[in-house]
Design an enzyme around this catalytic site. Structure first.
Site, PDB file in Angstrom:
ATOM      1  CB  ALA A 129     -51.424 -36.294 -56.698  1.00 19.74           C
ATOM      2  N   GLY A 181     -53.360 -41.105 -55.172  1.00 22.45           N
ATOM      3  CA  GLY A 181     -53.195 -40.593 -53.807  1.00 22.45           C
ATOM      4  C   GLY A 181     -54.466 -40.709 -52.972  1.00 22.45           C
ATOM      5  CD  GLU A 230     -50.355 -43.537 -52.983  1.00 30.21           C
ATOM      6  OE1 GLU A 230     -50.618 -42.468 -53.586  1.00 30.21           O
ATOM      7  OE2 GLU A 230     -49.206 -43.958 -52.841  1.00 30.21           O
ATOM      8  CD  GLU A 237     -50.564 -43.828 -58.295  1.00 32.01           C
ATOM      9  OE1 GLU A 237     -51.101 -44.872 -58.735  1.00 32.01           O
ATOM     10  OE2 GLU A 237     -50.829 -43.359 -57.176  1.00 32.01           O
TER      11      GLU A 237
HETATM   12  N1  DAK Z   1     -56.107 -33.695 -60.622  1.00 32.49           N
HETATM   13  C1  DAK Z   1     -56.591 -32.518 -61.097  1.00 32.49           C
HETATM   14  N2  DAK Z   1     -57.816 -32.396 -61.654  1.00 32.49           N
HETATM   15  C2  DAK Z   1     -58.582 -33.493 -61.729  1.00 32.49           C
HETATM   16  C3  DAK Z   1     -58.134 -34.753 -61.262  1.00 32.49           C
HETATM   17  C4  DAK Z   1     -56.834 -34.823 -60.681  1.00 32.49           C
HETATM   18  N3  DAK Z   1     -56.333 -35.972 -60.167  1.00 32.49           N
HETATM   19  N4  DAK Z   1     -59.117 -35.662 -61.502  1.00 32.49           N
HETATM   20  C5  DAK Z   1     -60.138 -34.990 -62.071  1.00 32.49           C
HETATM   21  N5  DAK Z   1     -59.821 -33.682 -62.224  1.00 32.49           N
HETATM   22  C6  DAK Z   1     -60.645 -32.620 -62.789  1.00 32.49           C
HETATM   23  C7  DAK Z   1     -60.807 -32.780 -64.298  1.00 32.49           C
HETATM   24  O1  DAK Z   1     -59.706 -32.242 -64.958  1.00 32.49           O
HETATM   25  C8  DAK Z   1     -62.085 -32.009 -64.529  1.00 32.49           C
HETATM   26  O2  DAK Z   1     -61.789 -30.631 -64.505  1.00 32.49           O
HETATM   27  P1  DAK Z   1     -62.451 -29.644 -65.625  1.00 32.49           P
HETATM   28  O3  DAK Z   1     -62.100 -30.240 -66.948  1.00 32.49           O
HETATM   29  O4  DAK Z   1     -63.935 -29.700 -65.324  1.00 32.49           O
HETATM   30  O5  DAK Z   1     -61.829 -28.313 -65.354  1.00 32.49           O
HETATM   31  C9  DAK Z   1     -62.908 -32.297 -63.289  1.00 32.49           C
HETATM   32  O6  DAK Z   1     -61.980 -32.735 -62.285  1.00 32.49           O
HETATM   33  C10 DAK Z   1     -63.936 -33.399 -63.477  1.00 32.49           C
HETATM   34  O7  DAK Z   1     -63.241 -34.527 -64.008  1.00 32.49           O
HETATM   35  P2  DAK Z   1     -63.701 -35.276 -65.352  1.00 32.49           P
HETATM   36  O8  DAK Z   1     -64.425 -34.356 -66.258  1.00 32.49           O
HETATM   37  O9  DAK Z   1     -62.514 -35.998 -65.875  1.00 32.49           O
HETATM   38  O10 DAK Z   1     -64.758 -36.298 -64.746  1.00 32.49           O
HETATM   39  P3  DAK Z   1     -65.175 -37.717 -65.340  1.00 32.49           P
HETATM   40  O11 DAK Z   1     -66.351 -38.156 -64.542  1.00 32.49           O
HETATM   41  O12 DAK Z   1     -65.304 -37.649 -66.821  1.00 32.49           O
HETATM   42  O13 DAK Z   1     -63.931 -38.691 -65.043  1.00 32.49           O
HETATM   43  C11 DAK Z   1     -62.186 -39.661 -63.671  1.00 32.49           C
HETATM   44  C12 DAK Z   1     -63.602 -39.027 -63.735  1.00 32.49           C
HETATM   45  C13 DAK Z   1     -61.840 -39.847 -62.195  1.00 32.49           C
HETATM   46  C14 DAK Z   1     -62.192 -40.981 -64.372  1.00 32.49           C
HETATM   47  C15 DAK Z   1     -61.175 -38.691 -64.379  1.00 32.49           C
HETATM   48  O14 DAK Z   1     -61.370 -37.361 -63.851  1.00 32.49           O
HETATM   49  C16 DAK Z   1     -59.761 -39.087 -64.150  1.00 32.49           C
HETATM   50  O15 DAK Z   1     -59.260 -40.012 -64.760  1.00 32.49           O
HETATM   51  N6  DAK Z   1     -59.083 -38.343 -63.271  1.00 32.49           N
HETATM   52  C17 DAK Z   1     -57.662 -38.526 -63.039  1.00 32.49           C
HETATM   53  C18 DAK Z   1     -57.385 -39.746 -62.185  1.00 32.49           C
HETATM   54  C19 DAK Z   1     -55.921 -39.857 -61.926  1.00 32.49           C
HETATM   55  O16 DAK Z   1     -55.169 -40.216 -62.843  1.00 32.49           O
HETATM   56  N7  DAK Z   1     -55.511 -39.422 -60.782  1.00 32.49           N
HETATM   57  C20 DAK Z   1     -54.095 -39.178 -60.450  1.00 32.49           C
HETATM   58  C21 DAK Z   1     -53.460 -40.488 -60.094  1.00 32.49           C
HETATM   59  S1  DAK Z   1     -51.752 -40.228 -59.825  1.00 32.49           S
HETATM   60  C22 DAK Z   1     -46.606 -37.636 -55.085  1.00 32.49           C
HETATM   61  C23 DAK Z   1     -47.191 -38.622 -54.341  1.00 32.49           C
HETATM   62  C24 DAK Z   1     -48.326 -39.219 -54.798  1.00 32.49           C
HETATM   63  C25 DAK Z   1     -48.859 -38.872 -56.012  1.00 32.49           C
HETATM   64  C26 DAK Z   1     -48.254 -37.905 -56.724  1.00 32.49           C
HETATM   65  C27 DAK Z   1     -47.133 -37.280 -56.270  1.00 32.49           C
HETATM   66  N8  DAK Z   1     -45.454 -36.986 -54.647  1.00 32.49           N
HETATM   67  C28 DAK Z   1     -44.819 -37.481 -53.500  1.00 32.49           C
HETATM   68  C29 DAK Z   1     -44.960 -35.803 -55.250  1.00 32.49           C
HETATM   69  C30 DAK Z   1     -50.044 -39.501 -56.492  1.00 32.49           C
HETATM   70  C31 DAK Z   1     -50.301 -39.523 -57.790  1.00 32.49           C
HETATM   71  C32 DAK Z   1     -51.646 -39.834 -58.228  1.00 32.49           C
HETATM   72  O17 DAK Z   1     -52.621 -39.771 -57.510  1.00 32.49           O
END
Ligand code: DAK
Length: 259
Positions: free
Chosen positions: A66, A111, A114, A134
């Site tokens: 997400a 997400g 998922e 998450e």
């Molecule tokens: N959201 C927004 N921006 C993201 C992102 C994300 N999930 N993942 C990466 N980015 C952005 C980074 O901020 C960065 O932006 P800038 O700094 O260049 O502006 C750009 O994408 C490139 O990312 P990185 O520089 O971090 O790239 P790396 O290769 O160094 O690292 C990585 C890749 C995938 C390991 C890292 O980006 C990372 O850890 N990303 C976050 C992964 C994560 O935690 N995802 C979210 C999981 S929680 C809901 C239902 C479901 C959900 C939520 C709500 N509701 C019903 C309301 C689900 C929740 C989730 O998915």
């Protein structure tokens, strides 16, 4: 029906959907979800579409979860509404009457994982990584992750991933049954297309009934078996079934008409 956040290309009956926010690793925001809702509306109703491949733009990500920036602004009520909305969309993907393949070309996190799990089958590039991080954000999955992951890989392995938030390789995802196949990254779309072409060469009604029958595997066994029997009976009433059996006896290839 091109929308910049979700690209759509239809060729030989296969709709290729590409989540197109590579600058944020294809993070799922409201616009992507809305575009997916519209795309599946068309997929359900357009007879030209017979199968679907879902993938992400660029080489790094299928979807890195997400959109965290958008997520951070939600309150409890909006969170609950979004969860129900997302769950409805993912359920619609899972129940799609046409086969849907996730072609996981990079990170499939939160997400994104998922979303891949809601597809009927998952092909992964050898460079892909999977995870449900998450817990690192003080959250739990909200798009069905706690339910579909358990069903795909078993409770123990699902809990290991959910509780640690750790990322796993495509190869490990294959070992635990999270993905169907791991292929070289540059062959991912080709392999997904070849799989769908095989499926689309079968009796179209049988394919549709199979998807419906397998969706009933979430019911208690007795109810699932009853559903199978009903759909089996329906298959026997089709022209495709008569053509399939006749072609076998006449030692020729069947010509299915989808009725
Ligand atoms: N959201 C927004 N921006 C993201 C992102 C994300 N999930 N993942 C990466 N980015 C952005 C980074 O901020 C960065 O932006 P800038 O700094 O260049 O502006 C750009 O994408 C490139 O990312 P990185 O520089 O971090 O790239 P790396 O290769 O160094 O690292 C990585 C890749 C995938 C390991 C890292 O980006 C990372 O850890 N990303 C976050 C992964 C994560 O935690 N995802 C979210 C999981 S929680 C809901 C239902 C479901 C959900 C939520 C709500 N509701 C019903 C309301 C689900 C929740 C989730 O998915």
């Amino acid at each position: 029906m091109n929308n910049t956040t979700l690209l759509w290309e239809l060729s030989e009956g296969i709709a290729l959907l590409v989540i197109n926010r590579p600058e944020v690793l294809n993070a799922l925001n409201g616009q992507v979800l809305e575009a997916l809702e519209a795309a599946f509306e068309r997929i359900y109703t357009d007879p030209e579409v017979r199968g679907v491949i879902l993938t992400g733009a660029g080489e790094k990500a299928f979807a890195a979860g997400a959109d965290i920036a958008e997520l951070s602004g939600l309150d409890a009520l909006r969170g609950w509404e979004q969860a129900r909305r997302g769950q409805r969309l993912f359920d619609r993907i899972e129940r799609c009457p046409k086969p849907v393949v996730a072609a996981v070309n990079g990170y499939a996190l939160g997400g994104g994982c998922e979303l891949a799990m809601a597809c009927h089958v998952r092909f992964a590039a050898d460079t892909a990584q999977f995870g449900q991080p998450e817990v690192n954000l003080g959250l739990i999955p909200g798009y069905g992750g706690t339910q579909r992951l358990v069903r795909l890989v078993g409770r123990g392995r699902a809990l290991e991933l959910l509780l640690t938030g750790e990322r796993i390789s495509a190869e490990r995802a294959y070992q635990i049954g999270l993905v169907n196949r791991v292929v070289p990254a540059d062959r991912l779309l080709e392999e997904a297309r070849a799989f769908l072409k095989t499926v689309l060469s079968k009796g179209p009604v049988a394919v549709r009934l199979l998807l419906e029958a397998v969706a009933a595997a979430d019911l208690p066994l007795e109810a699932g078996l009853a559903r199978e029997a009903e759909l089996f009976g329906l298959a026997m009433a089709t022209e495709d079934f008569r053509e399939g059996t006749r072609a076998f006896m006449e030692k020729r290839k069947p010509v299915f008409r989808g009725r």
